[in-house]
Motif scaffolding. Structure first.
Motif, short mmCIF file in Angstrom:
data_model
loop_
_atom_site.label_atom_id
_atom_site.label_comp_id
_atom_site.label_asym_id
_atom_site.label_seq_id
_atom_site.Cartn_x
_atom_site.Cartn_y
_atom_site.Cartn_z
N ARG A 17 7.57 27.95 44.85
CA ARG A 17 6.45 29.14 44.76
C ARG A 17 6.90 30.27 45.28
NH1 ARG A 17 0.32 27.03 45.93
NH2 ARG A 17 -0.04 29.05 44.94
N GLU A 18 6.57 31.40 44.86
CA GLU A 18 7.02 32.81 45.44
C GLU A 18 5.93 33.17 46.22
OE1 GLU A 18 9.60 34.27 41.90
OE2 GLU A 18 8.01 35.34 42.20
N PHE A 19 6.60 33.72 47.47
CA PHE A 19 5.57 34.47 48.72
C PHE A 19 6.24 35.71 49.15
CE2 PHE A 19 2.45 31.03 49.23
CZ PHE A 19 3.03 29.89 48.67
N GLN A 20 5.41 36.52 49.69
CA GLN A 20 5.78 37.88 50.28
C GLN A 20 6.77 37.49 51.56
OE1 GLN A 20 2.83 40.48 51.26
NE2 GLN A 20 2.17 40.78 48.96
N GLN A 21 7.61 38.56 51.81
CA GLN A 21 8.72 38.27 52.96
C GLN A 21 8.01 37.92 54.02
OE1 GLN A 21 11.52 41.18 53.08
NE2 GLN A 21 12.98 40.29 54.50
N GLU A 22 6.94 38.53 54.50
CA GLU A 22 6.44 38.38 55.79
C GLU A 22 5.58 37.10 55.88
OE1 GLU A 22 5.94 40.98 53.92
OE2 GLU A 22 3.93 41.53 53.42
N LEU A 23 5.26 36.28 54.71
CA LEU A 23 4.64 35.07 54.83
C LEU A 23 5.34 34.02 54.42
CD1 LEU A 23 1.37 36.34 52.94
CD2 LEU A 23 1.75 36.24 55.43
N ILE A 24 6.39 34.02 53.94
CA ILE A 24 7.35 32.97 53.54
C ILE A 24 7.57 31.96 54.59
CG2 ILE A 24 9.50 34.15 53.83
CD1 ILE A 24 8.62 31.64 51.18
N GLU A 25 7.81 32.43 55.87
CA GLU A 25 8.12 31.71 57.15
C GLU A 25 7.22 30.77 57.51
OE1 GLU A 25 10.00 31.79 61.56
OE2 GLU A 25 9.85 33.80 60.30
N GLU A 26 6.00 31.32 57.49
CA GLU A 26 4.83 30.40 57.87
C GLU A 26 4.34 29.40 56.70
OE1 GLU A 26 1.27 32.70 58.23
OE2 GLU A 26 -0.14 31.19 58.66
N HIS A 27 4.56 29.75 55.39
CA HIS A 27 4.27 29.00 54.48
C HIS A 27 5.17 27.67 54.39
CE1 HIS A 27 3.57 26.95 50.58
NE2 HIS A 27 5.03 27.37 50.29
N VAL A 28 6.60 28.03 54.58
CA VAL A 28 7.71 26.94 54.81
C VAL A 28 7.41 25.79 55.75
CG1 VAL A 28 10.03 26.47 55.12
CG2 VAL A 28 9.46 28.27 53.57
N ASN A 29 6.90 26.48 56.91
CA ASN A 29 6.57 25.48 58.02
C ASN A 29 5.51 24.55 57.62
OD1 ASN A 29 8.70 26.69 59.70
ND2 ASN A 29 7.26 27.94 60.61
N LYS A 30 4.45 25.29 56.82
CA LYS A 30 3.32 24.36 56.55
C LYS A 30 3.59 23.42 55.39
CE LYS A 30 -0.09 27.55 57.84
NZ LYS A 30 -1.22 28.55 57.51
N CYS A 31 4.52 23.86 54.37
CA CYS A 31 4.75 23.02 53.41
C CYS A 31 5.82 21.96 53.90
CB CYS A 31 5.55 23.92 52.29
SG CYS A 31 5.71 23.10 50.79
N LEU A 32 6.71 22.26 54.83
CA LEU A 32 7.61 20.91 55.23
C LEU A 32 6.70 20.01 55.80
CD1 LEU A 32 10.51 23.13 56.83
CD2 LEU A 32 10.30 21.42 54.76
N PHE A 33 5.79 20.26 56.54
CA PHE A 33 4.73 19.10 57.09
C PHE A 33 3.51 18.61 56.41
CE2 PHE A 33 7.21 18.83 60.88
CZ PHE A 33 7.84 20.04 61.41
N LEU A 34 3.32 19.31 55.15
CA LEU A 34 2.49 18.78 54.33
C LEU A 34 1.15 19.06 54.95
CD1 LEU A 34 4.16 15.60 53.02
CD2 LEU A 34 4.00 17.94 51.76
N ASN A 35 0.78 19.90 55.54
CA ASN A 35 -0.37 19.99 56.21
C ASN A 35 -1.38 21.41 55.52
OD1 ASN A 35 -0.75 18.31 58.05
ND2 ASN A 35 0.56 19.05 59.52
#
Length: 518
Positions: A17-35
């Motif tokens: 999924r596509e996210f803005q540059q300032e939000l992508i890092e936070e999303h990836v961390n959440k997505c990795l841990f399925l939380n």
């Protein structure tokens, strides 16, 4: 979505999924841990998700099951832990609770390792030598090891390992040596305390030799048997033997008072006191008389462990039977202590050091014509469980060695005593042995024959070259050839002064073993 927004957006490598540059890092961390809620919308065809989804799902299921099981078992586990702590607290004997943790806490043994001694100075400097602690049970051997153990806990360069030869074997020692070699690389010294070391045979004791010699381990051995007989000479040469005597009555009394000071619900009274002499806010649970402690210290035969065990048993018994609120404190009198312990533990090892010490004291008392001391030592040996036939055989030896020809009937009576012991056995034969010992002590003494025998033995051992042959006239001549060789020529039945013959070997005619043999 505008063109500028698409330009600033970045695709998630997990869910695509596509996210803005300032939000992508936070999303990836959440997505990795399925939380995060985004998990439900992630694409199942993502390469990363295909690789890790099954493992993560299994982990989530396992964690959830474990947490549910822990919640279900929490009361049971808590109760078990509480019970275990309670059992551990209650099951520790009083003697173990009172183990000293410093050199100043040790009672007695001032000559062995008291202030001013070499061992005291070395231990104060955290230098532990190889040593063998030799002493009777309950004298403080394990207590000294406990002091060394606390020293090791306070030091970063020392570690303490405790083993008992009653349960450990060669493989256990090898494992400790293996770990000690690794610890030595980090400059940590290993102290090995081997309790009951005499239970290792001589071959097993050889296991310690190379490691004690090269300093891999420092050995502290504890034994109740004479090291001269039970330990290897090679091991003794590498260790210092510390002789520990029985505790005195005052030492045991001091230990008993220390045990009572730990429990504030127990007080010591000079004599029996009434239960109503205390205020309501300071009523003790148990009152023990000074007379009771004094008797207990005297009857325990210098064994602090027996004294503490008897005290603990008596207090526990009175504590469970007494309701302080209704009946007042329980008073432990001398009669209560006497009912709980009898002198059945007197130190006597039928195969050890005490066995030889007692019989030696008996022999020397009879030799000195001290009938009172002879009565004491033989009664003490019998009370300790000595074999009556062994004592009877030794009395026969005493009758020959120390009384001899001064009173030949003493030997006859000693032999009769042995036969009587064989016929009736213990406990009836005790009076036979005592009577024989007193009779031998009161008899006239003559060591003439015994001393002459010892002098003759010494003469034969010191003779240089071959022993002289038997004179021909003293030889028997059962055959014709022997008669032709001169065997028995000139022999007659007359006495020495009238026969004209010599009865000593050639060259020894003037030797007299009965002269100057006292």
């Amino acid at each position: 979505m505008s063109h500028s927004t698409k330009t600033n957006s970045i695709s998630c490598p997990v869910c695509s999924r596509e996210f803005q540059q300032e939000l992508i890092e936070e999303h990836v961390n959440k997505c990795l841990f399925l939380n995060t809620p985004e998990q439900s919308g992630c694409k199942r065809d993502s390469p990363f998700h295909k690789k890790n989804s099954s493992h993560i799902e299994k982990r989530i299921k396992l964690d959830s099951c474990t947490s549910q099981q822990q919640q279900k078992d929490t009361p049971t586990i808590a109760a078990a832990n509480k019970l275990q702590k309670s059992v551990e607290t209650k099951s520790v004997p009083l003697a173990e609770t009172l183990r000293p943790v410093s050199l100043n806490d040790i009672v007695g043994h001032k000559e062995a390792f008291g202030p001013g001694t070499m061992l005291y100075s070395m231990l104060e400097q955290r230098k532990v030598p190889n040593m063998i602690l030799w002493g009777p049970p309950g004298c403080g051997k394990t207590s000294l090891a406990n002091v060394v153990s606390h020293m090791c806990k306070e030091s970063k360069n020392m570690r303490f390992v405790k083993l008992s030869a009653t349960m450990a074997g060669i493989n256990d020692v090898k494992e400790i040596v293996k770990v000690a070699k690794n610890e030595a690389q980090f400059k940590r010294q290993t102290i090995l305390f081997m309790d009951e070391i005499h239970r290792f045979n001589k071959l097993q004791q050889d296991t310690f030799l190379p490691h004690v010699e090269n300093g891999t381990i420092t050995l502290i051995g504890a034994t109740t048997e004479n090291p001269s007989f039970s330990l290897n000479n090679a091991l003794l040469s590498r260790c210092r033997v510390i002789v520990m005597q029985k505790l005195s009555v005052d030492d045991v009394l001091l230990i008993l008072k220390k045990a009572i000071q730990i429990n504030k619900e127990i007080i010591i009274a000079e004599k029996d006191i009434s239960k109503g002499n205390h205020s309501e806010d300071a009523i003790p649970r148990v009152i023990i008389t000074q007379e009771s402690l004094q008797w207990l210290a005297e009857v325990c035969d210098g064994d602090a462990r027996i004294a503490l065990g008897a005290l603990e048993l008596t207090i526990a018994s009175r504590n469970t039977q007494q309701d302080v609120c209704k009946e007042g404190p329980a008073v432990i009198s001398l009669e209560d202590i006497q009912q709980g312990i009898k002198r059945t533990h007197m130190l006597y090892d039928r195969k050890g050091e005490e066995h030889y010490n007692i019989i030696s004291a008996l022999h020397k008392s009879i030799r000195a014509s001290d009938d009172n001391a002879a009565l004491y030592w033989i009664t003490r040996a019998l009370s300790g469980g000595e074999d009556p036939l062994y004592i009877a055989r030794r009395l026969i030896r005493m009758a020959c060695e120390d009384i001899g020809l001064a009173d030949p009937n003493a030997l006859v009576e000693a032999v009769a005593c042995l036969q009587g012991c064989q016929n009736i056995g213990m406990p009836e034969c005790d009076v036979l042995l005592v009577q024989c010992a007193v009779r031998l002590a009161r008899a006239e003494k003559s060591r003439e024959v015994y001393c002459a025998m010892k002098q003759c033995q010494r003469f034969i051992q010191e003779t240089k070259g071959p022993l002289p042959p038997v004179p021909l006239h003293l030889r028997n001549a059962p055959t014709k050839l022997m008669k032709q060789l001169g065997y028995g020529d000139g022999y007659n039945l007359l006495e020495k002064d009238k026969s004209g013959l010599t009865y000593m070997p050639s060259g020894l005619e003037d030797i007299n073993f009965f002269k100057n043999n006292t």
